[in-house]
Design an enzyme around this catalytic site. Structure first.
Site, PDB file in Angstrom:
ATOM      1  N   HIS A  61     115.803  61.685  29.774  1.00 40.43           N
ATOM      2  CA  HIS A  61     116.518  61.669  31.090  1.00 40.43           C
ATOM      3  C   HIS A  61     117.533  62.831  31.100  1.00 40.43           C
ATOM      4  CE1 HIS A  61     115.840  57.209  32.537  1.00 40.43           C
ATOM      5  NE2 HIS A  61     114.617  57.925  32.236  1.00 40.43           N
ATOM      6  N   GLU A  63     120.682  62.778  31.823  1.00 41.48           N
ATOM      7  CA  GLU A  63     122.142  62.522  31.027  1.00 41.48           C
ATOM      8  C   GLU A  63     121.853  62.687  29.725  1.00 41.48           C
ATOM      9  OE1 GLU A  63     120.530  60.855  33.306  1.00 41.48           O
ATOM     10  OE2 GLU A  63     121.642  59.614  34.497  1.00 41.48           O
ATOM     11  N   CYS A  98     121.230  55.157  34.438  1.00 40.99           N
ATOM     12  CA  CYS A  98     120.080  54.110  34.531  1.00 40.99           C
ATOM     13  C   CYS A  98     120.685  53.143  33.493  1.00 40.99           C
ATOM     14  CB  CYS A  98     118.468  54.710  34.056  1.00 40.99           C
ATOM     15  SG  CYS A  98     118.586  55.117  32.185  1.00 40.99           S
ATOM     16  N   CYS A 108     120.918  55.520  29.912  1.00 39.44           N
ATOM     17  CA  CYS A 108     122.214  56.163  29.765  1.00 39.44           C
ATOM     18  C   CYS A 108     123.233  55.719  30.139  1.00 39.44           C
ATOM     19  CB  CYS A 108     121.510  57.418  30.962  1.00 39.44           C
ATOM     20  SG  CYS A 108     120.145  58.318  30.606  1.00 39.44           S
TER      21      CYS A 108
HETATM   22  C1  HJL Z   1     118.541  58.967  35.861  1.00 41.52           C
HETATM   23  C2  HJL Z   1     116.925  60.332  34.761  1.00 41.52           C
HETATM   24  C3  HJL Z   1     115.960  59.516  35.120  1.00 41.52           C
HETATM   25  C4  HJL Z   1     116.447  58.249  35.857  1.00 41.52           C
HETATM   26  N1  HJL Z   1     117.575  58.069  36.392  1.00 41.52           N
HETATM   27  N2  HJL Z   1     119.802  58.718  36.105  1.00 41.52           N
HETATM   28  N3  HJL Z   1     118.239  60.084  35.058  1.00 41.52           N
HETATM   29  N4  HJL Z   1     114.702  59.958  34.941  1.00 41.52           N
HETATM   30  O1  HJL Z   1     116.685  61.348  34.133  1.00 41.52           O
HETATM   31  C5  HJL Z   1     115.750  56.009  36.261  1.00 41.52           C
HETATM   32  C6  HJL Z   1     114.455  55.206  36.430  1.00 41.52           C
HETATM   33  C7  HJL Z   1     113.461  55.254  35.206  1.00 41.52           C
HETATM   34  C8  HJL Z   1     112.388  54.419  35.321  1.00 41.52           C
HETATM   35  C9  HJL Z   1     111.351  54.496  34.007  1.00 41.52           C
HETATM   36  N5  HJL Z   1     115.133  57.576  36.168  1.00 41.52           N
HETATM   37  O2  HJL Z   1     112.213  56.730  32.262  1.00 41.52           O
HETATM   38  O3  HJL Z   1     114.506  54.095  36.686  1.00 41.52           O
HETATM   39  O4  HJL Z   1     110.246  55.499  31.395  1.00 41.52           O
HETATM   40  O5  HJL Z   1     113.198  56.657  34.951  1.00 41.52           O
HETATM   41  O6  HJL Z   1     112.403  55.035  30.395  1.00 41.52           O
HETATM   42  O7  HJL Z   1     112.670  53.036  35.024  1.00 41.52           O
HETATM   43  O8  HJL Z   1     111.910  54.175  32.693  1.00 41.52           O
HETATM   44  P1  HJL Z   1     111.565  55.632  31.929  1.00 41.52           P
HETATM   45 ZN    ZN Z   2     118.669  57.365  32.067  1.00 37.42          ZN
END
Ligand code: HJL
Ligand code: ZN
Length: 173
Positions: A61, A63, A98, A108
């Protein structure tokens, strides 16, 4: 990261726009959002680190990439990033942090909270551009959890549409 930068201190809109430009670097995927994040020492107005979704290897992600890059720069373990963050560190992120991830990944929100439990420093404020859409995990309680723990969360308004357009590029329409 270089000391020189053109963003004025506490220019939250400019920092959010910078975070959005980072999100645009992330490869579009149907399975996640494209997010950008910036770690800033608000006292010195220095950018400490930047990150975007999937910037680092693995299912990373934005963050998380910020933290990991900064800990590597400082030569500490990723888990100990809070020990090297200034007391005045703030985080800009296009989508709220998240609170629920696929198995094996720390949300995060937890990573942010952990920076506060370190001996010194840690994130004091999170500036977010939009609440997370309910696409993947239903209602995201990330912001609420951070606020409960005393971390200030500020919604920087005005970028919601652009942020969501970038975040959902690659999703089925
Ligand atoms: C934030 C990120 C990102 C998400 N949220 N704040 N920064 N990708 O870089 C939130 C989303 C999750 C999915 C899938 N995304 O990434 O809810 O596979 O990407 O662990 O729930 O979870 P995974
Ligand atoms: Zn996250």
């Amino acid at each position: 990261m270089a000391d020189f930068q053109s963003i004025a201190p506490r220019d939250h809109e400019a920092y959010m726009r910078f975070a959005l430009s980072l999100a645009e670097k992330s490869d579009p995927k149907p399975t996640n959002f494209r997010v950008g994040a910036v770690l800033v020492d608000e006292a010195s107005n220095q950018i400490l680190s930047t990150g975007y979704t999937l910037e680092l290897p693995g299912n990373t992600h934005a963050e998380q990439c910020c933290f990991k890059k900064f800990s590597a720069l400082k030569g500490v373990a990723a888990d100990d990033v809070g020990t090297v963050l200034p007391e005045s560190t703030v985080l800009y992120t296009t989508i709220e942090p998240c609170n629920k991830r696929s198995i094996g990944n720390l949300p995060c929100t937890e990573r942010i909270l952990k920076t506060r439990s370190a001996a010194k420093g840690g994130i004091k404020t999170v500036y977010l551009g939009v609440k997370e859409p309910e696409t993947f995990v239903g209602e995201n309680k990330g912001r609420a959890k951070l606020e409960e723990a005393g971390i200030e969360c500020v919604h920087v308004t005005g970028f919601e549409k652009e942020i969501l357009d970038v975040a959902t590029a690659g999703h089925p329409s």
